[in-house]
Write a protein that holds these residues in place. Sequence first.
Motif, PDB file in Angstrom:
ATOM      1  N   GLU A 189     -35.314   5.633 -33.547  1.00 33.52           N
ATOM      2  CA  GLU A 189     -35.554   5.700 -34.715  1.00 33.52           C
ATOM      3  C   GLU A 189     -33.390   5.245 -35.182  1.00 33.52           C
ATOM      4  O   GLU A 189     -32.799   5.266 -34.551  1.00 33.52           O
ATOM      5  N   SER A 239     -32.569   5.406 -44.057  1.00 38.27           N
ATOM      6  CA  SER A 239     -34.077   4.014 -44.758  1.00 38.27           C
ATOM      7  C   SER A 239     -33.288   2.985 -43.631  1.00 38.27           C
ATOM      8  O   SER A 239     -32.475   2.541 -43.022  1.00 38.27           O
ATOM      9  N   GLY A 240     -34.192   2.849 -42.829  1.00 37.55           N
ATOM     10  CA  GLY A 240     -34.613   2.059 -41.831  1.00 37.55           C
ATOM     11  C   GLY A 240     -35.989   1.506 -41.061  1.00 37.55           C
ATOM     12  O   GLY A 240     -36.809   2.365 -41.898  1.00 37.55           O
ATOM     13  N   THR A 241     -35.786   1.438 -40.282  1.00 37.53           N
ATOM     14  CA  THR A 241     -36.804   0.976 -39.491  1.00 37.53           C
ATOM     15  C   THR A 241     -37.375   2.029 -37.597  1.00 37.53           C
ATOM     16  O   THR A 241     -35.670   1.890 -37.102  1.00 37.53           O
ATOM     17  N   ASP A 243     -38.663   2.145 -34.700  1.00 33.83           N
ATOM     18  CA  ASP A 243     -39.298   1.019 -33.580  1.00 33.83           C
ATOM     19  C   ASP A 243     -40.231   1.636 -32.571  1.00 33.83           C
ATOM     20  O   ASP A 243     -39.560   3.018 -31.944  1.00 33.83           O
ATOM     21  N   SER A 298     -47.736   0.592 -34.947  1.00 33.00           N
ATOM     22  CA  SER A 298     -46.962  -0.394 -35.665  1.00 33.00           C
ATOM     23  C   SER A 298     -45.897   0.356 -35.899  1.00 33.00           C
ATOM     24  O   SER A 298     -46.001   1.183 -35.584  1.00 33.00           O
ATOM     25  N   ASP A 299     -44.648  -0.481 -35.934  1.00 31.94           N
ATOM     26  CA  ASP A 299     -43.140  -0.215 -36.726  1.00 31.94           C
ATOM     27  C   ASP A 299     -43.492   1.112 -37.779  1.00 31.94           C
ATOM     28  O   ASP A 299     -44.226   0.751 -38.446  1.00 31.94           O
ATOM     29  N   LEU A 300     -42.618   2.092 -38.065  1.00 33.13           N
ATOM     30  CA  LEU A 300     -42.199   3.140 -39.642  1.00 33.13           C
ATOM     31  C   LEU A 300     -40.986   2.177 -40.087  1.00 33.13           C
ATOM     32  O   LEU A 300     -40.287   2.109 -39.595  1.00 33.13           O
ATOM     33  N   THR A 301     -40.769   1.820 -41.246  1.00 30.10           N
ATOM     34  CA  THR A 301     -40.296   1.950 -42.277  1.00 30.10           C
ATOM     35  C   THR A 301     -40.213   2.911 -43.422  1.00 30.10           C
ATOM     36  O   THR A 301     -40.970   3.478 -43.667  1.00 30.10           O
ATOM     37  N   ILE A 302     -38.563   3.757 -43.007  1.00 27.84           N
ATOM     38  CA  ILE A 302     -38.288   4.789 -43.782  1.00 27.84           C
ATOM     39  C   ILE A 302     -37.200   4.655 -44.987  1.00 27.84           C
ATOM     40  O   ILE A 302     -37.184   3.925 -45.293  1.00 27.84           O
ATOM     41  N   ALA A 303     -37.829   5.723 -45.989  1.00 25.85           N
ATOM     42  CA  ALA A 303     -36.777   5.110 -47.606  1.00 25.85           C
ATOM     43  C   ALA A 303     -36.305   6.536 -47.266  1.00 25.85           C
ATOM     44  O   ALA A 303     -37.192   7.186 -47.145  1.00 25.85           O
TER      45      ALA A 303
END
Length: 305
Positions: A189, A239-241, A243, A298-303
């Motif tokens: 995370e 926010s971020g990615t 993996d 797939s990686d997650l993109t969180i805002a």
Amino acid sequence: MFVVRNYVTMCGTVACALGIGYLMQNGSPAQPAGAQQGVDVASASEQSSVLSGLDGIVQTSATVSDAIPGNATPVSRAVPAPSRPSDCSISARAVAVPGAMARLSLKAPCHKNERVEVHHSGLTVSQKTNESGALDMTIPALSEYAIFLISFENEAGTVATTHVTDIAEYDRVALQWQGDTELQIHALEFGASYGSSGHVWDDASAKGAGEVLRLGQAGLGDTKNVQVYSFPAGTSDRSGTIDLTVEAEVTEANCGHTLNVQALELLSDRRLRSRDMSLTLPDCSQAGEFLVLNNLLSDLTIAAK
């Protein structure tokens, strides 16, 4: 017909019959000596025929074993079959719990210690009932109006439903496969590294905002297994990615084999997607090693919210 097995008993009975017959023919000893003189005594068989209750006697030869109860041949008795519950109905209940989860309770009194499969929105999990035919488990939901189909190997089953109101708050990725191979989802995370805070996987020591939950009971041979990673995207202040990687242990049992896996994703748009893949494990010279798969999920993109 009565059968007299003891010859001594038979002789005593005939003797009584002769005595009674004699008194009937000649009177009691108190009668005058001159009364009914000269009457012949009847034979035992003839005398028994005139006595009520003795006409059914059959004479048989007796043996020592017949006379001694301890030598009697034991009578075999059938062992009664185990009793089954009078009510064999199957019932299940699903209740929504925090974390966009559903707690599933199953009662099947005539399916004790049996394999059961739970189906939900494309997921299939193999479990086993306990000694009373019950099962309790918690499942990450993949739909707001969650439906759970429960089936046994004899095709008996039931259905349970519940309304998962907080499902929109979570991003969720699931991986499912069949067999004894162990797959592990690892989530890093927001730039976390292995072993640090934010490295989340199916281990009690893992610390992060998300959670990995493993479903499926080991030891059933062709167990249908599931691992699910859930992240509370709806309440995140970062926010971020994230993996996502998958690790597979190479063993003597699975080396060189092809494993079919399926990934399911439920992200912010609330559409459930699935992908089917095949994974060929390394040869047996690498048994004991871990295979790291970076592109399986797939990686997650969180805002931030």
